[in-house]
Write a protein that holds these residues in place. Structure first.
Motif, PDB file in Angstrom:
ATOM      1  N   ILE A 123       6.596  -4.873  -8.200  1.00 14.09           N
ATOM      2  CA  ILE A 123       7.725  -4.170  -7.575  1.00 14.09           C
ATOM      3  C   ILE A 123       7.474  -2.670  -7.555  1.00 14.09           C
ATOM      4  O   ILE A 123       7.669  -1.990  -6.532  1.00 14.09           O
ATOM      5  CB  ILE A 123       9.035  -4.503  -8.313  1.00 14.09           C
ATOM      6  CG1 ILE A 123       9.408  -5.971  -8.075  1.00 14.09           C
ATOM      7  CG2 ILE A 123      10.167  -3.591  -7.850  1.00 14.09           C
ATOM      8  CD1 ILE A 123      10.574  -6.434  -8.931  1.00 14.09           C
ATOM      9  N   ARG A 124       7.026  -2.148  -8.702  1.00 13.15           N
ATOM     10  CA  ARG A 124       6.783  -0.704  -8.770  1.00 13.15           C
ATOM     11  C   ARG A 124       5.605  -0.285  -7.871  1.00 13.15           C
ATOM     12  O   ARG A 124       5.615   0.776  -7.278  1.00 13.15           O
ATOM     13  CB  ARG A 124       6.521  -0.293 -10.216  1.00 13.15           C
ATOM     14  CG  ARG A 124       7.789  -0.356 -11.071  1.00 13.15           C
ATOM     15  CD  ARG A 124       7.584   0.200 -12.480  1.00 13.15           C
ATOM     16  NE  ARG A 124       6.785  -0.688 -13.296  1.00 13.15           N
ATOM     17  CZ  ARG A 124       5.635  -0.362 -13.862  1.00 13.15           C
ATOM     18  NH1 ARG A 124       5.141   0.845 -13.664  1.00 13.15           N
ATOM     19  NH2 ARG A 124       4.981  -1.222 -14.606  1.00 13.15           N
TER      20      ARG A 124
ATOM     21  N   GLU B  64       6.692   0.013  -4.391  1.00 16.00           N
ATOM     22  CA  GLU B  64       7.447   1.232  -4.157  1.00 16.00           C
ATOM     23  C   GLU B  64       6.545   2.454  -4.055  1.00 16.00           C
ATOM     24  O   GLU B  64       7.029   3.574  -3.865  1.00 16.00           O
ATOM     25  CB  GLU B  64       8.456   1.428  -5.279  1.00 16.00           C
ATOM     26  CG  GLU B  64       9.538   0.347  -5.302  1.00 16.00           C
ATOM     27  CD  GLU B  64      10.433   0.453  -6.535  1.00 16.00           C
ATOM     28  OE1 GLU B  64      10.058   1.233  -7.464  1.00 16.00           O
ATOM     29  OE2 GLU B  64      11.469  -0.229  -6.588  1.00 16.00           O
TER      30      GLU B  64
ATOM     31  N   GLN C 158       4.302   3.431  -6.492  1.00 18.83           N
ATOM     32  CA  GLN C 158       3.963   4.028  -7.784  1.00 18.83           C
ATOM     33  C   GLN C 158       2.562   3.593  -8.229  1.00 18.83           C
ATOM     34  O   GLN C 158       2.070   2.540  -7.839  1.00 18.83           O
ATOM     35  CB  GLN C 158       4.970   3.602  -8.851  1.00 18.83           C
ATOM     36  CG  GLN C 158       6.400   3.994  -8.557  1.00 18.83           C
ATOM     37  CD  GLN C 158       7.340   3.544  -9.653  1.00 18.83           C
ATOM     38  OE1 GLN C 158       6.950   3.406 -10.817  1.00 18.83           O
ATOM     39  NE2 GLN C 158       8.590   3.307  -9.281  1.00 18.83           N
TER      40      GLN C 158
END
Length: 552
Positions: free
Chosen positions: A314-315, A318, A320
Protein backbone atom coordinates in the motif's frame (compact mmCIF):
# COMPACT_ATOMS: atom_id res chain seq x y z
CA UNK A 1 -23.28 -7.03 6.44
CA UNK A 2 -24.78 -9.03 9.31
CA UNK A 3 -26.37 -11.53 6.90
CA UNK A 4 -23.00 -12.05 5.21
CA UNK A 5 -21.35 -12.91 8.51
CA UNK A 6 -24.05 -15.49 9.22
CA UNK A 7 -22.82 -17.51 6.23
CA UNK A 8 -19.16 -16.60 6.69
CA UNK A 9 -18.53 -16.41 10.42
CA UNK A 10 -15.28 -15.15 11.87
CA UNK A 11 -12.63 -17.86 11.75
CA UNK A 12 -8.88 -18.31 11.39
CA UNK A 13 -7.20 -18.31 8.01
CA UNK A 14 -6.45 -22.02 8.54
CA UNK A 15 -10.14 -22.82 8.89
CA UNK A 16 -11.01 -20.91 5.76
CA UNK A 17 -8.16 -22.52 3.79
CA UNK A 18 -9.29 -26.00 4.81
CA UNK A 19 -12.93 -25.20 3.99
CA UNK A 20 -11.91 -23.75 0.66
CA UNK A 21 -9.87 -26.86 -0.19
CA UNK A 22 -12.82 -29.11 0.63
CA UNK A 23 -15.39 -26.94 -1.14
CA UNK A 24 -13.23 -26.86 -4.27
CA UNK A 25 -12.11 -30.47 -4.32
CA UNK A 26 -15.25 -32.41 -3.44
CA UNK A 27 -17.36 -31.20 -6.42
CA UNK A 28 -14.43 -31.88 -8.70
CA UNK A 29 -14.07 -35.46 -7.48
CA UNK A 30 -17.81 -35.99 -7.79
CA UNK A 31 -17.63 -34.81 -11.39
CA UNK A 32 -14.65 -37.08 -12.04
CA UNK A 33 -16.62 -40.06 -10.74
CA UNK A 34 -19.45 -39.21 -13.14
CA UNK A 35 -17.06 -38.76 -16.05
CA UNK A 36 -15.43 -42.13 -15.41
CA UNK A 37 -18.72 -43.81 -16.23
CA UNK A 38 -18.77 -42.20 -19.66
CA UNK A 39 -15.03 -42.16 -20.27
CA UNK A 40 -14.89 -45.36 -22.29
CA UNK A 41 -17.67 -44.28 -24.67
CA UNK A 42 -16.23 -40.79 -25.08
CA UNK A 43 -12.76 -42.10 -25.73
CA UNK A 44 -14.13 -44.59 -28.23
CA UNK A 45 -15.75 -41.71 -30.15
CA UNK A 46 -12.54 -39.70 -30.03
CA UNK A 47 -10.54 -42.72 -31.16
CA UNK A 48 -12.90 -43.26 -34.09
CA UNK A 49 -12.56 -39.66 -35.18
CA UNK A 50 -8.77 -39.70 -34.84
CA UNK A 51 -8.56 -43.03 -36.68
CA UNK A 52 -10.51 -41.60 -39.62
CA UNK A 53 -8.31 -38.50 -39.54
CA UNK A 54 -5.14 -40.63 -39.53
CA UNK A 55 -6.41 -42.54 -42.55
CA UNK A 56 -7.22 -39.25 -44.30
CA UNK A 57 -3.74 -37.90 -43.53
CA UNK A 58 -2.17 -41.06 -44.98
CA UNK A 59 -4.41 -40.72 -48.06
CA UNK A 60 -3.24 -37.14 -48.57
CA UNK A 61 0.39 -38.20 -48.30
CA UNK A 62 -0.02 -40.86 -50.97
CA UNK A 63 -2.13 -38.48 -53.08
CA UNK A 64 0.77 -36.03 -53.12
CA UNK A 65 3.05 -38.79 -54.41
CA UNK A 66 0.59 -39.76 -57.17
CA UNK A 67 -0.02 -36.12 -58.07
CA UNK A 68 3.74 -35.55 -58.31
CA UNK A 69 4.01 -38.51 -60.65
CA UNK A 70 1.10 -37.20 -62.75
CA UNK A 71 2.73 -33.76 -62.91
CA UNK A 72 5.98 -35.37 -64.03
CA UNK A 73 4.12 -37.13 -66.84
CA UNK A 74 2.55 -33.87 -67.98
CA UNK A 75 5.95 -32.21 -68.09
CA UNK A 76 7.51 -35.11 -69.95
CA UNK A 77 4.70 -35.06 -72.52
CA UNK A 78 5.86 -31.60 -73.61
CA UNK A 79 9.47 -32.67 -74.22
CA UNK A 80 10.68 -31.62 -77.69
CA UNK A 81 12.65 -34.89 -77.93
CA UNK A 82 9.38 -36.79 -77.72
CA UNK A 83 7.73 -34.69 -80.37
CA UNK A 84 10.67 -35.33 -82.74
CA UNK A 85 10.75 -39.07 -81.94
CA UNK A 86 14.26 -38.65 -80.53
CA UNK A 87 13.77 -41.48 -78.04
CA UNK A 88 17.48 -41.78 -77.27
CA UNK A 89 17.76 -38.17 -76.05
CA UNK A 90 14.42 -38.42 -74.26
CA UNK A 91 15.60 -41.64 -72.55
CA UNK A 92 18.90 -40.10 -71.42
CA UNK A 93 17.40 -36.89 -70.06
CA UNK A 94 14.49 -38.62 -68.31
CA UNK A 95 16.59 -41.38 -66.77
CA UNK A 96 19.06 -38.84 -65.37
CA UNK A 97 16.35 -36.53 -63.98
CA UNK A 98 14.34 -39.26 -62.23
CA UNK A 99 17.17 -41.48 -61.02
CA UNK A 100 17.24 -40.00 -57.51
CA UNK A 101 13.46 -40.39 -57.12
CA UNK A 102 13.51 -44.12 -58.07
CA UNK A 103 10.93 -43.39 -60.78
CA UNK A 104 11.02 -45.00 -64.22
CA UNK A 105 9.31 -43.89 -67.43
CA UNK A 106 7.89 -46.06 -70.21
CA UNK A 107 6.67 -44.87 -73.60
CA UNK A 108 4.34 -47.38 -75.23
CA UNK A 109 2.20 -47.90 -78.28
CA UNK A 110 -1.53 -48.55 -78.05
CA UNK A 111 -0.95 -52.32 -78.28
CA UNK A 112 1.33 -52.22 -75.24
CA UNK A 113 4.63 -52.54 -77.11
CA UNK A 114 7.24 -50.51 -75.23
CA UNK A 115 9.15 -47.91 -77.22
CA UNK A 116 11.50 -47.07 -74.36
CA UNK A 117 11.94 -47.97 -70.70
CA UNK A 118 14.34 -46.09 -68.44
CA UNK A 119 14.80 -49.21 -66.31
CA UNK A 120 16.96 -50.64 -69.11
CA UNK A 121 19.59 -49.14 -71.36
CA UNK A 122 18.30 -47.52 -74.50
CA UNK A 123 18.39 -49.88 -77.46
CA UNK A 124 17.88 -52.98 -75.33
CA UNK A 125 15.18 -55.50 -76.08
CA UNK A 126 11.74 -54.30 -74.94
CA UNK A 127 8.59 -56.33 -74.42
CA UNK A 128 4.94 -55.57 -74.01
CA UNK A 129 3.99 -53.63 -70.83
CA UNK A 130 3.45 -55.83 -67.81
CA UNK A 131 -0.03 -54.50 -66.96
CA UNK A 132 -2.15 -54.30 -70.09
CA UNK A 133 -5.49 -53.83 -68.24
CA UNK A 134 -4.16 -50.63 -66.67
CA UNK A 135 -3.02 -49.30 -70.07
CA UNK A 136 -6.29 -50.21 -71.77
CA UNK A 137 -8.31 -48.56 -68.97
CA UNK A 138 -6.36 -45.29 -69.24
CA UNK A 139 -6.61 -45.25 -73.05
CA UNK A 140 -10.33 -45.86 -72.84
CA UNK A 141 -11.01 -43.18 -70.21
CA UNK A 142 -8.56 -40.64 -71.65
CA UNK A 143 -7.53 -39.71 -68.10
CA UNK A 144 -4.46 -40.22 -65.95
CA UNK A 145 -4.97 -43.35 -63.86
CA UNK A 146 -3.09 -45.32 -61.22
CA UNK A 147 -2.76 -49.06 -61.72
CA UNK A 148 -3.22 -51.91 -59.31
CA UNK A 149 -0.04 -53.33 -57.84
CA UNK A 150 1.55 -55.98 -60.09
CA UNK A 151 4.76 -57.92 -60.59
CA UNK A 152 6.92 -55.92 -62.99
CA UNK A 153 8.09 -57.83 -66.07
CA UNK A 154 11.38 -55.92 -66.29
CA UNK A 155 12.18 -55.37 -62.59
CA UNK A 156 10.77 -58.68 -61.34
CA UNK A 157 9.54 -56.81 -58.26
CA UNK A 158 6.14 -55.56 -57.10
CA UNK A 159 5.48 -52.20 -58.75
CA UNK A 160 2.67 -49.78 -59.48
CA UNK A 161 2.29 -47.25 -62.25
CA UNK A 162 0.57 -44.02 -63.27
CA UNK A 163 -0.51 -43.91 -66.93
CA UNK A 164 -1.23 -40.83 -69.04
CA UNK A 165 -2.71 -41.33 -72.52
CA UNK A 166 -1.20 -39.06 -75.20
CA UNK A 167 -0.98 -39.00 -78.97
CA UNK A 168 2.51 -38.03 -80.12
CA UNK A 169 3.71 -39.96 -83.13
CA UNK A 170 3.92 -43.63 -82.21
CA UNK A 171 3.53 -42.92 -78.51
CA UNK A 172 0.03 -43.69 -77.24
CA UNK A 173 0.77 -43.38 -73.53
CA UNK A 174 3.46 -42.40 -71.07
CA UNK A 175 3.77 -44.54 -67.96
CA UNK A 176 5.72 -43.73 -64.81
CA UNK A 177 6.41 -46.63 -62.47
CA UNK A 178 7.88 -47.08 -59.02
CA UNK A 179 8.63 -50.09 -56.89
CA UNK A 180 5.97 -50.65 -54.24
CA UNK A 181 8.83 -50.95 -51.76
CA UNK A 182 9.71 -47.28 -52.38
CA UNK A 183 6.10 -46.17 -51.88
CA UNK A 184 6.13 -47.99 -48.54
CA UNK A 185 8.68 -45.46 -47.30
CA UNK A 186 6.00 -42.76 -47.12
CA UNK A 187 3.45 -45.08 -45.47
CA UNK A 188 4.22 -44.58 -41.80
CA UNK A 189 2.68 -45.52 -38.45
CA UNK A 190 4.17 -42.45 -36.83
CA UNK A 191 1.50 -40.83 -34.68
CA UNK A 192 -0.54 -44.05 -34.44
CA UNK A 193 -0.92 -45.98 -31.16
CA UNK A 194 1.49 -48.80 -30.43
CA UNK A 195 0.68 -52.01 -32.26
CA UNK A 196 -1.25 -50.33 -35.08
CA UNK A 197 -0.74 -50.80 -38.82
CA UNK A 198 -1.27 -48.85 -42.03
CA UNK A 199 -1.74 -49.94 -45.65
CA UNK A 200 -2.57 -48.68 -49.14
CA UNK A 201 -5.11 -50.83 -51.02
CA UNK A 202 -5.59 -50.71 -54.81
CA UNK A 203 -8.88 -50.95 -56.70
CA UNK A 204 -8.62 -54.73 -56.88
CA UNK A 205 -8.30 -55.03 -53.10
CA UNK A 206 -4.60 -55.87 -53.05
CA UNK A 207 -1.98 -54.33 -50.79
CA UNK A 208 0.24 -51.80 -52.56
CA UNK A 209 2.26 -51.03 -49.41
CA UNK A 210 1.88 -51.90 -45.73
CA UNK A 211 3.73 -51.17 -42.49
CA UNK A 212 3.15 -51.83 -38.81
CA UNK A 213 2.46 -54.74 -36.48
CA UNK A 214 0.14 -56.52 -38.97
CA UNK A 215 2.37 -55.98 -41.96
CA UNK A 216 0.90 -57.51 -45.14
CA UNK A 217 3.06 -58.48 -48.10
CA UNK A 218 3.04 -56.61 -51.41
CA UNK A 219 0.27 -57.77 -53.73
CA UNK A 220 -1.54 -59.82 -51.07
CA UNK A 221 -5.32 -59.51 -50.93
CA UNK A 222 -6.75 -57.48 -48.07
CA UNK A 223 -9.52 -59.16 -46.04
CA UNK A 224 -12.39 -59.51 -48.57
CA UNK A 225 -14.94 -59.44 -45.73
CA UNK A 226 -14.02 -55.84 -44.94
CA UNK A 227 -13.54 -54.11 -48.30
CA UNK A 228 -17.22 -54.15 -49.45
CA UNK A 229 -18.14 -52.08 -46.36
CA UNK A 230 -15.63 -49.30 -47.09
CA UNK A 231 -17.92 -47.33 -49.42
CA UNK A 232 -17.75 -43.78 -48.03
CA UNK A 233 -15.01 -41.28 -48.82
CA UNK A 234 -13.72 -41.82 -45.28
CA UNK A 235 -14.94 -43.47 -42.12
CA UNK A 236 -14.48 -46.17 -39.49
CA UNK A 237 -15.19 -49.92 -39.68
CA UNK A 238 -16.04 -52.01 -36.62
CA UNK A 239 -17.09 -55.65 -36.53
CA UNK A 240 -16.34 -57.74 -33.46
CA UNK A 241 -16.71 -60.95 -35.50
CA UNK A 242 -14.25 -59.93 -38.23
CA UNK A 243 -11.94 -57.66 -36.19
CA UNK A 244 -12.38 -58.45 -32.49
CA UNK A 245 -11.38 -55.56 -30.21
CA UNK A 246 -9.93 -53.81 -33.29
CA UNK A 247 -10.77 -50.51 -34.95
CA UNK A 248 -10.18 -49.75 -38.64
CA UNK A 249 -10.19 -46.33 -40.29
CA UNK A 250 -10.18 -45.76 -44.04
CA UNK A 251 -10.12 -42.92 -46.57
CA UNK A 252 -10.48 -42.87 -50.35
CA UNK A 253 -7.52 -41.17 -52.03
CA UNK A 254 -9.20 -38.26 -53.89
CA UNK A 255 -9.23 -38.67 -57.65
CA UNK A 256 -7.66 -42.14 -57.55
CA UNK A 257 -8.90 -45.71 -57.16
CA UNK A 258 -6.83 -46.47 -54.05
CA UNK A 259 -7.74 -46.43 -50.35
CA UNK A 260 -5.66 -45.68 -47.25
CA UNK A 261 -6.36 -47.89 -44.23
CA UNK A 262 -5.15 -47.81 -40.62
CA UNK A 263 -6.13 -50.36 -37.98
CA UNK A 264 -5.13 -51.71 -34.60
CA UNK A 265 -6.28 -52.84 -31.15
CA UNK A 266 -8.44 -50.34 -29.24
CA UNK A 267 -6.92 -51.40 -25.92
CA UNK A 268 -3.51 -49.89 -26.70
CA UNK A 269 -5.12 -46.60 -27.70
CA UNK A 270 -7.28 -46.28 -24.55
CA UNK A 271 -5.17 -47.84 -21.81
CA UNK A 272 -3.03 -44.76 -21.14
CA UNK A 273 -6.09 -42.52 -20.76
CA UNK A 274 -7.79 -44.86 -18.30
CA UNK A 275 -4.59 -45.16 -16.30
CA UNK A 276 -4.28 -41.38 -16.20
CA UNK A 277 -7.79 -40.95 -14.83
CA UNK A 278 -7.28 -43.60 -12.14
CA UNK A 279 -4.07 -41.93 -11.12
CA UNK A 280 -5.91 -38.61 -10.99
CA UNK A 281 -8.42 -39.90 -8.45
CA UNK A 282 -5.88 -41.61 -6.20
CA UNK A 283 -3.39 -38.78 -6.42
CA UNK A 284 -6.11 -36.17 -5.98
CA UNK A 285 -7.35 -37.71 -2.76
CA UNK A 286 -3.82 -37.92 -1.38
CA UNK A 287 -3.11 -34.33 -2.36
CA UNK A 288 -6.37 -33.20 -0.75
CA UNK A 289 -5.32 -34.64 2.61
CA UNK A 290 -1.89 -33.05 2.31
CA UNK A 291 -3.41 -29.74 1.24
CA UNK A 292 -5.72 -29.63 4.26
CA UNK A 293 -2.86 -30.27 6.66
CA UNK A 294 -0.57 -27.84 4.89
CA UNK A 295 -3.27 -25.18 4.85
CA UNK A 296 -3.67 -25.41 8.59
CA UNK A 297 0.08 -25.16 9.26
CA UNK A 298 0.79 -22.45 6.74
CA UNK A 299 -2.15 -20.30 7.70
CA UNK A 300 -0.80 -19.77 11.19
CA UNK A 301 2.47 -18.50 9.76
CA UNK A 302 1.25 -16.34 6.94
CA UNK A 303 -1.55 -14.39 8.58
CA UNK A 304 0.67 -11.79 10.21
CA UNK A 305 3.07 -11.80 7.30
CA UNK A 306 0.29 -11.13 4.79
CA UNK A 307 -0.82 -8.08 6.69
CA UNK A 308 2.72 -6.69 6.88
CA UNK A 309 3.40 -7.30 3.18
CA UNK A 310 0.05 -5.76 2.28
CA UNK A 311 0.95 -2.66 4.26
CA UNK A 312 4.27 -2.39 2.40
CA UNK A 313 2.47 -2.72 -0.93
CA UNK A 314 0.00 0.00 0.00
CA UNK A 315 2.75 2.42 0.95
CA UNK A 316 4.71 1.57 -2.19
CA UNK A 317 1.61 2.20 -4.29
CA UNK A 318 1.40 5.62 -2.71
CA UNK A 319 4.90 6.37 -4.01
CA UNK A 320 6.81 5.87 -0.77
CA UNK A 321 10.20 4.18 -0.49
CA UNK A 322 9.70 1.23 1.86
CA UNK A 323 12.20 -0.71 3.95
CA UNK A 324 12.08 -4.53 4.07
CA UNK A 325 10.52 -6.31 7.05
CA UNK A 326 11.71 -9.49 8.79
CA UNK A 327 9.25 -12.38 9.22
CA UNK A 328 9.36 -16.12 9.94
CA UNK A 329 8.53 -16.96 6.30
CA UNK A 330 11.56 -16.89 3.98
CA UNK A 331 9.51 -16.32 0.84
CA UNK A 332 7.71 -13.43 2.51
CA UNK A 333 11.07 -11.92 3.43
CA UNK A 334 12.10 -12.21 -0.22
CA UNK A 335 8.92 -10.46 -1.27
CA UNK A 336 9.58 -7.73 1.27
CA UNK A 337 13.11 -7.24 -0.06
CA UNK A 338 11.80 -7.25 -3.63
CA UNK A 339 9.18 -4.61 -2.79
CA UNK A 340 11.82 -2.48 -1.10
CA UNK A 341 14.17 -2.78 -4.06
CA UNK A 342 11.31 -2.09 -6.45
CA UNK A 343 10.50 1.15 -4.69
CA UNK A 344 14.11 2.29 -5.22
CA UNK A 345 14.34 0.97 -8.77
CA UNK A 346 11.03 2.29 -10.01
CA UNK A 347 12.25 5.67 -11.10
CA UNK A 348 15.35 4.15 -12.72
CA UNK A 349 13.14 1.63 -14.52
CA UNK A 350 10.97 4.39 -15.88
CA UNK A 351 14.06 6.16 -17.23
CA UNK A 352 15.33 2.95 -18.82
CA UNK A 353 11.93 2.31 -20.33
CA UNK A 354 11.94 5.70 -22.02
CA UNK A 355 15.45 5.05 -23.32
CA UNK A 356 14.50 1.61 -24.70
CA UNK A 357 11.41 3.01 -26.39
CA UNK A 358 13.39 5.77 -28.05
CA UNK A 359 16.05 3.29 -29.17
CA UNK A 360 13.38 0.95 -30.52
CA UNK A 361 11.77 3.76 -32.51
CA UNK A 362 15.17 4.76 -33.90
CA UNK A 363 16.12 1.25 -35.04
CA UNK A 364 12.63 0.56 -36.39
CA UNK A 365 12.78 3.72 -38.50
CA UNK A 366 16.18 2.69 -39.87
CA UNK A 367 14.96 -0.80 -40.77
CA UNK A 368 11.77 0.53 -42.36
CA UNK A 369 13.70 3.08 -44.36
CA UNK A 370 16.10 0.41 -45.61
CA UNK A 371 13.22 -1.95 -46.47
CA UNK A 372 11.26 0.77 -48.26
CA UNK A 373 14.28 1.76 -50.34
CA UNK A 374 14.93 -1.86 -51.22
CA UNK A 375 11.30 -2.48 -52.26
CA UNK A 376 11.16 0.68 -54.39
CA UNK A 377 14.34 -0.35 -56.21
CA UNK A 378 13.11 -3.92 -56.74
CA UNK A 379 9.69 -2.72 -57.90
CA UNK A 380 11.33 -0.66 -60.68
CA UNK A 381 13.47 -3.57 -61.83
CA UNK A 382 11.05 -6.51 -61.50
CA UNK A 383 9.13 -7.51 -64.58
CA UNK A 384 6.36 -9.45 -62.81
CA UNK A 385 4.76 -9.66 -59.39
CA UNK A 386 6.28 -13.10 -58.92
CA UNK A 387 9.78 -11.77 -59.64
CA UNK A 388 9.18 -8.89 -57.25
CA UNK A 389 7.93 -11.22 -54.52
CA UNK A 390 10.88 -13.59 -54.94
CA UNK A 391 13.41 -10.74 -54.94
CA UNK A 392 11.88 -9.10 -51.86
CA UNK A 393 11.70 -12.43 -50.01
CA UNK A 394 15.35 -13.19 -50.74
CA UNK A 395 16.60 -9.77 -49.62
CA UNK A 396 14.41 -9.75 -46.50
CA UNK A 397 15.80 -13.18 -45.65
CA UNK A 398 19.33 -11.81 -45.83
CA UNK A 399 18.36 -8.76 -43.76
CA UNK A 400 16.61 -10.92 -41.16
CA UNK A 401 19.76 -12.97 -40.67
CA UNK A 402 21.70 -9.84 -39.73
CA UNK A 403 18.89 -8.67 -37.44
CA UNK A 404 18.69 -12.06 -35.77
CA UNK A 405 22.43 -12.00 -35.12
CA UNK A 406 22.29 -8.43 -33.76
CA UNK A 407 19.33 -9.31 -31.54
CA UNK A 408 21.23 -12.23 -30.02
CA UNK A 409 24.03 -9.76 -29.23
CA UNK A 410 21.58 -7.11 -27.92
CA UNK A 411 22.46 -4.81 -30.84
CA UNK A 412 25.99 -4.33 -29.53
CA UNK A 413 27.64 -5.44 -32.75
CA UNK A 414 28.83 -8.89 -33.80
CA UNK A 415 31.89 -10.83 -34.85
CA UNK A 416 32.85 -10.33 -38.51
CA UNK A 417 33.32 -14.07 -38.97
CA UNK A 418 29.84 -14.77 -37.53
CA UNK A 419 28.34 -12.25 -39.96
CA UNK A 420 30.03 -14.00 -42.87
CA UNK A 421 29.06 -17.48 -41.64
CA UNK A 422 25.41 -16.70 -40.93
CA UNK A 423 24.86 -15.36 -44.46
CA UNK A 424 26.79 -18.11 -46.23
CA UNK A 425 24.88 -20.72 -44.20
CA UNK A 426 21.89 -19.81 -46.39
CA UNK A 427 23.68 -21.70 -49.19
CA UNK A 428 24.76 -24.96 -47.45
CA UNK A 429 25.42 -26.81 -50.72
CA UNK A 430 28.06 -24.25 -51.66
CA UNK A 431 29.98 -24.03 -48.36
CA UNK A 432 32.74 -26.51 -49.40
CA UNK A 433 33.51 -24.24 -52.36
CA UNK A 434 34.12 -21.11 -50.27
CA UNK A 435 37.42 -20.16 -48.61
CA UNK A 436 37.35 -17.44 -45.94
CA UNK A 437 40.56 -15.75 -44.78
CA UNK A 438 41.07 -12.88 -42.36
CA UNK A 439 41.55 -11.89 -38.72
CA UNK A 440 38.27 -11.64 -36.82
CA UNK A 441 37.05 -8.50 -35.02
CA UNK A 442 33.79 -7.00 -33.78
CA UNK A 443 31.67 -5.00 -36.24
CA UNK A 444 29.42 -2.09 -35.40
CA UNK A 445 25.65 -2.79 -35.60
CA UNK A 446 25.26 -0.72 -38.78
CA UNK A 447 28.23 -2.49 -40.36
CA UNK A 448 26.67 -5.88 -39.53
CA UNK A 449 23.53 -4.98 -41.53
CA UNK A 450 25.27 -3.34 -44.48
CA UNK A 451 28.10 -5.86 -44.88
CA UNK A 452 25.58 -8.69 -44.43
CA UNK A 453 23.47 -7.31 -47.29
CA UNK A 454 26.50 -7.17 -49.57
CA UNK A 455 27.70 -10.70 -48.71
CA UNK A 456 24.22 -12.14 -49.14
CA UNK A 457 23.85 -10.43 -52.52
CA UNK A 458 27.28 -11.62 -53.72
CA UNK A 459 26.52 -15.22 -52.69
CA UNK A 460 23.04 -15.15 -54.25
CA UNK A 461 24.46 -13.82 -57.54
CA UNK A 462 27.23 -16.44 -57.51
CA UNK A 463 24.77 -19.30 -56.91
CA UNK A 464 22.61 -18.09 -59.82
CA UNK A 465 25.25 -17.09 -62.35
CA UNK A 466 28.77 -17.31 -60.95
CA UNK A 467 31.27 -19.78 -59.55
CA UNK A 468 28.82 -21.36 -57.08
CA UNK A 469 26.49 -22.33 -59.94
CA UNK A 470 28.89 -25.11 -61.01
CA UNK A 471 30.50 -27.86 -58.88
CA UNK A 472 34.09 -26.92 -59.74
CA UNK A 473 33.68 -23.23 -58.96
CA UNK A 474 35.53 -21.67 -56.02
CA UNK A 475 35.19 -18.49 -53.96
CA UNK A 476 37.93 -16.72 -51.99
CA UNK A 477 36.61 -14.12 -49.55
CA UNK A 478 39.29 -12.40 -47.53
CA UNK A 479 40.05 -9.11 -45.85
CA UNK A 480 43.19 -7.34 -44.73
CA UNK A 481 44.38 -4.15 -43.09
CA UNK A 482 46.15 -1.71 -45.42
CA UNK A 483 47.82 1.64 -45.00
CA UNK A 484 47.65 3.80 -48.11
CA UNK A 485 49.75 6.89 -48.57
CA UNK A 486 46.80 9.11 -49.40
CA UNK A 487 44.90 8.01 -46.27
CA UNK A 488 45.99 9.15 -42.81
CA UNK A 489 43.94 6.44 -41.09
CA UNK A 490 44.00 2.67 -41.15
CA UNK A 491 41.93 1.11 -43.93
CA UNK A 492 40.28 -2.29 -44.43
CA UNK A 493 39.96 -4.03 -47.77
CA UNK A 494 37.43 -6.85 -48.43
CA UNK A 495 37.86 -8.95 -51.57
CA UNK A 496 35.34 -11.42 -53.04
CA UNK A 497 37.08 -13.40 -55.77
CA UNK A 498 35.39 -16.05 -57.95
CA UNK A 499 37.39 -18.72 -59.79
CA UNK A 500 36.69 -21.62 -62.19
CA UNK A 501 33.11 -20.55 -62.80
CA UNK A 502 31.15 -20.14 -66.02
CA UNK A 503 32.41 -17.66 -68.64
CA UNK A 504 32.04 -14.12 -67.32
CA UNK A 505 30.31 -11.39 -69.28
CA UNK A 506 29.95 -7.78 -68.28
CA UNK A 507 26.23 -7.15 -67.66
CA UNK A 508 24.48 -4.74 -70.01
CA UNK A 509 22.44 -3.15 -67.23
CA UNK A 510 22.68 -2.81 -63.47
CA UNK A 511 20.03 -4.17 -61.10
CA UNK A 512 19.30 -3.95 -57.43
CA UNK A 513 22.10 -6.42 -56.63
CA UNK A 514 24.69 -4.16 -58.23
CA UNK A 515 23.28 -1.19 -56.32
CA UNK A 516 23.71 -3.09 -53.03
CA UNK A 517 27.24 -4.37 -53.59
CA UNK A 518 28.53 -1.18 -55.19
CA UNK A 519 26.69 2.06 -54.45
CA UNK A 520 25.15 1.09 -51.11
CA UNK A 521 28.33 -0.58 -49.84
CA UNK A 522 30.50 2.38 -50.82
CA UNK A 523 28.15 4.87 -49.17
CA UNK A 524 27.60 2.78 -46.03
CA UNK A 525 31.32 2.35 -45.35
CA UNK A 526 32.55 5.74 -46.61
CA UNK A 527 34.80 3.90 -49.01
CA UNK A 528 35.23 2.75 -52.57
CA UNK A 529 34.01 -0.35 -54.39
CA UNK A 530 35.39 -1.79 -57.61
CA UNK A 531 33.80 -4.65 -59.56
CA UNK A 532 35.86 -6.39 -62.26
CA UNK A 533 34.39 -8.98 -64.60
CA UNK A 534 37.65 -10.84 -65.22
CA UNK A 535 37.97 -13.90 -67.48
CA UNK A 536 38.72 -15.98 -64.38
CA UNK A 537 35.59 -14.74 -62.59
CA UNK A 538 33.98 -11.80 -60.79
CA UNK A 539 36.19 -9.79 -58.41
CA UNK A 540 34.57 -7.41 -55.91
CA UNK A 541 36.73 -5.14 -53.77
CA UNK A 542 35.58 -2.84 -50.95
CA UNK A 543 38.01 -0.44 -49.26
CA UNK A 544 36.91 1.67 -46.30
CA UNK A 545 38.14 3.18 -43.02
CA UNK A 546 38.49 0.64 -40.25
CA UNK A 547 36.83 3.01 -37.77
CA UNK A 548 33.59 2.86 -39.79
CA UNK A 549 33.40 -0.92 -39.41
CA UNK A 550 35.07 -1.88 -36.14
CA UNK A 551 33.43 -1.48 -32.74
CA UNK A 552 35.97 -0.35 -30.17
Amino acid sequence: MNRRFRFFPKASIGTYLIAMALATSLPIFALVALLLGRLEDNQRSILKRETAQDATALARSVDRQLQDMATTLRLLSTSPELEHNDFAAFHERTETALRADTLYVIATEANGQQLLNTRVDFGGQLHQVGNMPSLESALKSGRIEASDVFRGRTSGDWVYSVTMPIKIGRVAALIITQNARDLAKIVSTEGLPSGWSAAIIDQGGHVVASVGASNIGFGEAFDPRILPSLVDSSGVYEDSAVLPRTLLGYAQIPGWSWKAIVWGPMATAQSSILTTWRFLIIGGLALLVVAVLAAYVVARQVRTTIRAIADMAIRMGEGQIVAPIETSVIEANQVAVALSNASFDRSQTEDRLHFVMNELVHRTKNLLALTQAMMRQLARQSGTVQEFQAAVSDRLNGLSRSIQLLTSEQWAGASLRRVVDIHLDAFPQALPQIEIIGNDFILKPEAVQNLGLAIHELATNSVKYGALSVPQGRIRFYWQTIQEEWHTEEMLRFIWEELDGPPVRTPTHTGFGTTVIKNHAAAAFSGTVTIDFLPSGLRWELTGPRRVLERK
